[in-house]
Design a protein around this motif. Structure first.
Motif, PDB file in Angstrom:
ATOM      1  N   GLY A 150      -0.763   8.572  -9.715  1.00 39.22           N
ATOM      2  CA  GLY A 150      -1.210   8.685  -8.337  1.00 39.22           C
ATOM      3  C   GLY A 150      -1.198  10.121  -7.874  1.00 39.22           C
ATOM      4  O   GLY A 150      -1.205  11.057  -8.682  1.00 39.22           O
ATOM      5  N   HIS A 151      -1.154  10.274  -6.591  1.00 30.98           N
ATOM      6  CA  HIS A 151      -1.241  11.596  -5.976  1.00 30.98           C
ATOM      7  C   HIS A 151      -0.190  11.696  -4.873  1.00 30.98           C
ATOM      8  O   HIS A 151       0.003  10.748  -4.108  1.00 30.98           O
ATOM      9  N   TYR A 152       0.491  12.825  -4.810  1.00 30.89           N
ATOM     10  CA  TYR A 152       1.494  13.067  -3.777  1.00 30.89           C
ATOM     11  C   TYR A 152       0.980  14.074  -2.763  1.00 30.89           C
ATOM     12  O   TYR A 152       0.331  15.057  -3.135  1.00 30.89           O
ATOM     13  N   THR A 153       1.269  13.808  -1.505  1.00 26.03           N
ATOM     14  CA  THR A 153       1.029  14.765  -0.434  1.00 26.03           C
ATOM     15  C   THR A 153       2.306  14.808   0.400  1.00 26.03           C
ATOM     16  O   THR A 153       3.245  14.043   0.155  1.00 26.03           O
ATOM     17  N   ALA A 154       2.336  15.685   1.384  1.00 27.11           N
ATOM     18  CA  ALA A 154       3.516  15.768   2.250  1.00 27.11           C
ATOM     19  C   ALA A 154       3.110  16.162   3.656  1.00 27.11           C
ATOM     20  O   ALA A 154       2.066  16.789   3.874  1.00 27.11           O
ATOM     21  N   PHE A 155       3.933  15.762   4.609  1.00 29.37           N
ATOM     22  CA  PHE A 155       3.859  16.238   5.978  1.00 29.37           C
ATOM     23  C   PHE A 155       5.148  16.998   6.243  1.00 29.37           C
ATOM     24  O   PHE A 155       6.219  16.574   5.809  1.00 29.37           O
ATOM     25  N   GLY A 156       5.052  18.092   6.953  1.00 32.41           N
ATOM     26  CA  GLY A 156       6.243  18.853   7.304  1.00 32.41           C
ATOM     27  C   GLY A 156       6.111  19.424   8.698  1.00 32.41           C
ATOM     28  O   GLY A 156       5.015  19.778   9.137  1.00 32.41           O
ATOM     29  N   ILE A 176      11.722  15.505   9.859  1.00 34.94           N
ATOM     30  CA  ILE A 176      11.214  16.864   9.634  1.00 34.94           C
ATOM     31  C   ILE A 176      10.198  16.928   8.493  1.00 34.94           C
ATOM     32  O   ILE A 176       9.444  17.890   8.398  1.00 34.94           O
ATOM     33  N   ALA A 177      10.165  15.889   7.633  1.00 33.87           N
ATOM     34  CA  ALA A 177       9.199  15.908   6.527  1.00 33.87           C
ATOM     35  C   ALA A 177       9.040  14.502   5.944  1.00 33.87           C
ATOM     36  O   ALA A 177       9.929  13.661   6.067  1.00 33.87           O
ATOM     37  N   ILE A 178       7.889  14.293   5.326  1.00 32.07           N
ATOM     38  CA  ILE A 178       7.589  13.031   4.639  1.00 32.07           C
ATOM     39  C   ILE A 178       6.890  13.360   3.330  1.00 32.07           C
ATOM     40  O   ILE A 178       5.970  14.171   3.297  1.00 32.07           O
ATOM     41  N   SER A 179       7.321  12.707   2.263  1.00 34.77           N
ATOM     42  CA  SER A 179       6.597  12.757   0.998  1.00 34.77           C
ATOM     43  C   SER A 179       5.792  11.466   0.906  1.00 34.77           C
ATOM     44  O   SER A 179       6.338  10.376   1.100  1.00 34.77           O
ATOM     45  N   LYS A 188       2.828   8.085  10.149  1.00 41.15           N
ATOM     46  CA  LYS A 188       3.234   6.755   9.684  1.00 41.15           C
ATOM     47  C   LYS A 188       2.083   6.083   8.948  1.00 41.15           C
ATOM     48  O   LYS A 188       1.010   5.900   9.506  1.00 41.15           O
ATOM     49  N   SER A 189       2.328   5.753   7.677  1.00 42.18           N
ATOM     50  CA  SER A 189       1.305   5.076   6.880  1.00 42.18           C
ATOM     51  C   SER A 189       1.972   4.315   5.744  1.00 42.18           C
ATOM     52  O   SER A 189       3.170   4.471   5.496  1.00 42.18           O
ATOM     53  N   SER A 215       5.109  -3.225  -9.931  1.00 43.36           N
ATOM     54  CA  SER A 215       3.919  -3.036  -9.109  1.00 43.36           C
ATOM     55  C   SER A 215       4.329  -2.329  -7.823  1.00 43.36           C
ATOM     56  O   SER A 215       5.468  -2.463  -7.356  1.00 43.36           O
ATOM     57  N   LYS A 216       3.408  -1.605  -7.277  1.00 43.73           N
ATOM     58  CA  LYS A 216       3.678  -0.865  -6.051  1.00 43.73           C
ATOM     59  C   LYS A 216       3.538  -1.788  -4.849  1.00 43.73           C
ATOM     60  O   LYS A 216       2.624  -2.603  -4.776  1.00 43.73           O
ATOM     61  N   ILE A 217       4.470  -1.648  -3.913  1.00 44.73           N
ATOM     62  CA  ILE A 217       4.417  -2.387  -2.653  1.00 44.73           C
ATOM     63  C   ILE A 217       3.745  -1.477  -1.631  1.00 44.73           C
ATOM     64  O   ILE A 217       4.188  -0.356  -1.407  1.00 44.73           O
ATOM     65  N   ASP A 218       2.677  -1.941  -1.038  1.00 42.30           N
ATOM     66  CA  ASP A 218       1.956  -1.127  -0.056  1.00 42.30           C
ATOM     67  C   ASP A 218       2.164  -1.616   1.372  1.00 42.30           C
ATOM     68  O   ASP A 218       1.335  -1.370   2.239  1.00 42.30           O
ATOM     69  N   ASN A 219       3.274  -2.303   1.631  1.00 40.01           N
ATOM     70  CA  ASN A 219       3.556  -2.772   2.986  1.00 40.01           C
ATOM     71  C   ASN A 219       3.863  -1.595   3.907  1.00 40.01           C
ATOM     72  O   ASN A 219       4.518  -0.631   3.501  1.00 40.01           O
ATOM     73  N   PHE A 220       3.431  -1.711   5.143  1.00 41.67           N
ATOM     74  CA  PHE A 220       3.746  -0.693   6.135  1.00 41.67           C
ATOM     75  C   PHE A 220       5.207  -0.842   6.555  1.00 41.67           C
ATOM     76  O   PHE A 220       5.670  -1.938   6.857  1.00 41.67           O
ATOM     77  N   VAL A 221       5.937   0.263   6.547  1.00 41.19           N
ATOM     78  CA  VAL A 221       7.315   0.301   7.022  1.00 41.19           C
ATOM     79  C   VAL A 221       7.359   1.222   8.226  1.00 41.19           C
ATOM     80  O   VAL A 221       7.024   2.404   8.119  1.00 41.19           O
TER      81      VAL A 221
END
Length: 128
Positions: A80-86, A68-71, A111-112, A33-39
């Motif tokens: 699911g769906h992937y997005t990124a920040f760069g 410099i980037a987040i997946s 941060k999410s 199962s996916k953990i959706d806790n904020f880190v």
């Protein structure tokens, strides 16, 4: 957060980039199962100096990294769906990448609970 270093991290030359994986899957009773806790993670000034043994000419070197980037991953373990920040190094702004759409975004959105893989760049210092 687990950090993965390339081979140069084990030598006296420290790696320029590091990748951190935010653990987001747990096994319970044979099911994933996916953990959706904020880190919480640093955007600027990730200081690894005290965690790395330095040798030779690198003894005084600070090991400061900036994000410099987040997946990001939205959804569960079955899909699911992937997005990124760069970060754009020319204008120093952050951008969101979502399929065929790219848009400028703010640091406050980085941060999410969707953050999955973090990419850091070693900060240049005057000695380099």
């Amino acid at each position: 957060i687990f950090f993965f270093f390339n081979d140069t991290a084990t030598t006296e030359i420290y790696t320029e980039q590091i990748v951190g994986s935010v653990r987001c899957v747990q096994e319970t009773g044979g099911r994933s199962s996916k953990i959706d806790n904020f880190v919480d993670f640093p955007i600027d000034n990730l200081d690894l100096s005290k965690y790395v043994v330095k040798k030779g000419d690198n003894k005084g070197e600070e090991l400061i990294y900036d994000l410099i980037a987040i997946s990001n991953h939205f959804g569960g373990v079955g899909g699911g769906h992937y997005t990124a920040f760069g970060k754009n190094f020319k204008d120093e702004d952050w951008y969101e990448f979502d399929d065929n759409r790219v848009s400028k975004t703010s640091k406050s959105r980085l941060k999410s609970t969707a953050a999955y893989v973090l990419f850091y760049q070693k900060r240049k210092n005057d000695k380099n």
